[in-house]
Design a protein around this motif. Sequence first.
Motif, PDB file in Angstrom:
ATOM      1  N   ALA A  27      -2.091   1.596  10.417  1.00  0.00           N
ATOM      2  CA  ALA A  27      -3.616   1.704   9.250  1.00  0.00           C
ATOM      3  C   ALA A  27      -3.132   0.337   8.641  1.00  0.00           C
ATOM      4  O   ALA A  27      -4.823  -0.527   8.413  1.00  0.00           O
ATOM      5  CB  ALA A  27      -4.394   3.409   9.355  1.00  0.00           C
TER       6      ALA A  27
ATOM      7  N   LEU B 147      -9.473   2.421   2.133  1.00  0.00           N
ATOM      8  CA  LEU B 147      -9.941   3.526   3.276  1.00  0.00           C
ATOM      9  C   LEU B 147     -11.006   4.168   2.896  1.00  0.00           C
ATOM     10  O   LEU B 147     -11.241   4.835   1.554  1.00  0.00           O
ATOM     11  CB  LEU B 147      -8.903   4.221   3.506  1.00  0.00           C
TER      12      LEU B 147
ATOM     13  N   ARG C 120      -6.426   7.767   0.018  1.00  0.00           N
ATOM     14  CA  ARG C 120      -7.193   8.037   0.207  1.00  0.00           C
ATOM     15  C   ARG C 120      -7.208   9.245   1.686  1.00  0.00           C
ATOM     16  O   ARG C 120      -6.034   8.724   1.897  1.00  0.00           O
ATOM     17  CB  ARG C 120      -8.453   7.160   0.226  1.00  0.00           C
TER      18      ARG C 120
ATOM     19  N   SER D  51      -5.213   7.623  14.770  1.00  0.00           N
ATOM     20  CA  SER D  51      -6.209   7.721  13.568  1.00  0.00           C
ATOM     21  C   SER D  51      -7.448   7.280  13.622  1.00  0.00           C
ATOM     22  O   SER D  51      -7.093   6.876  14.522  1.00  0.00           O
ATOM     23  CB  SER D  51      -5.492   7.162  12.417  1.00  0.00           C
TER      24      SER D  51
ATOM     25  N   LEU E 232      -6.424  -2.199   8.616  1.00  0.00           N
ATOM     26  CA  LEU E 232      -7.421  -2.894   7.567  1.00  0.00           C
ATOM     27  C   LEU E 232      -6.879  -3.741   6.691  1.00  0.00           C
ATOM     28  O   LEU E 232      -8.228  -4.261   6.024  1.00  0.00           O
ATOM     29  CB  LEU E 232      -6.999  -1.258   6.125  1.00  0.00           C
TER      30      LEU E 232
ATOM     31  N   ARG F 283       0.585  -1.434   0.131  1.00  0.00           N
ATOM     32  CA  ARG F 283      -0.052  -0.447  -0.069  1.00  0.00           C
ATOM     33  C   ARG F 283       1.062   0.978  -0.225  1.00  0.00           C
ATOM     34  O   ARG F 283       2.110   1.102   0.985  1.00  0.00           O
ATOM     35  CB  ARG F 283      -0.981   0.224   1.346  1.00  0.00           C
TER      36      ARG F 283
ATOM     37  N   VAL G  78      -8.627   4.641  12.155  1.00  0.00           N
ATOM     38  CA  VAL G  78      -8.005   3.800  12.029  1.00  0.00           C
ATOM     39  C   VAL G  78      -7.946   2.779  13.779  1.00  0.00           C
ATOM     40  O   VAL G  78      -7.802   1.963  14.472  1.00  0.00           O
ATOM     41  CB  VAL G  78      -7.181   3.664  10.972  1.00  0.00           C
TER      42      VAL G  78
ATOM     43  N   ARG H 282      -2.083  10.299   4.251  1.00  0.00           N
ATOM     44  CA  ARG H 282      -3.178   9.472   2.736  1.00  0.00           C
ATOM     45  C   ARG H 282      -2.082   7.446   2.342  1.00  0.00           C
ATOM     46  O   ARG H 282      -1.017   7.574   2.827  1.00  0.00           O
ATOM     47  CB  ARG H 282      -2.440  10.058   1.619  1.00  0.00           C
ATOM     48  N   ILE H 283      -3.532   6.730   2.470  1.00  0.00           N
ATOM     49  CA  ILE H 283      -3.024   5.397   1.781  1.00  0.00           C
ATOM     50  C   ILE H 283      -3.894   5.125   0.675  1.00  0.00           C
ATOM     51  O   ILE H 283      -4.722   5.703   0.663  1.00  0.00           O
ATOM     52  CB  ILE H 283      -3.924   4.395   3.373  1.00  0.00           C
TER      53      ILE H 283
ATOM     54  N   LEU I  85      -6.278   9.482   5.609  1.00  0.00           N
ATOM     55  CA  LEU I  85      -6.665   8.852   6.815  1.00  0.00           C
ATOM     56  C   LEU I  85      -6.439   9.978   7.789  1.00  0.00           C
ATOM     57  O   LEU I  85      -5.403  11.099   7.987  1.00  0.00           O
ATOM     58  CB  LEU I  85      -5.808   8.058   7.175  1.00  0.00           C
TER      59      LEU I  85
END
Length: 129
Positions: free
Chosen positions: A116, A125, A84, A98, A120, A60, A100, A80-81, A86
């Motif tokens: 995160a 996300l 997107r 965060s 996940l 990722r 998450v 961002r992940i 976070l």
Amino acid sequence: MSRPTRRQALGATAGTIAGLALAGSAYATSKDSATPSRATESGHEGHGAPEAFDEVFQGRRIQGAPGSGHMHHGGGYAVRIDGRELHVMQNADGTWISVVNHYQPLATPRAIARAAVVDLQGAALVPLT
């Protein structure tokens, strides 16, 4: 032998998932805590935002940069992940959380992004609305 009830099956499943998430988070934390942050090395903790990062972690893409996050939560730091956002927030003691990893404060936004990704488990996300 009687079959387990639906409630018992759901309870066992929830307990297993929580245990796996906790183990994954502990693993990510232990890997990241071995590397001190640049702010700690320089002796200037609390003076400015953490440094930017852009890397691939467990397949990722995670990115972090000062100045483009939600100012009221993360002090102007965006994580961002896979492109997107976070949502992150810096606590009064300098640790980060965060959406998450809300109950697991970590030392840096990079550590939060990595934790995160682990939590996940390949899921996308979802943006907060």
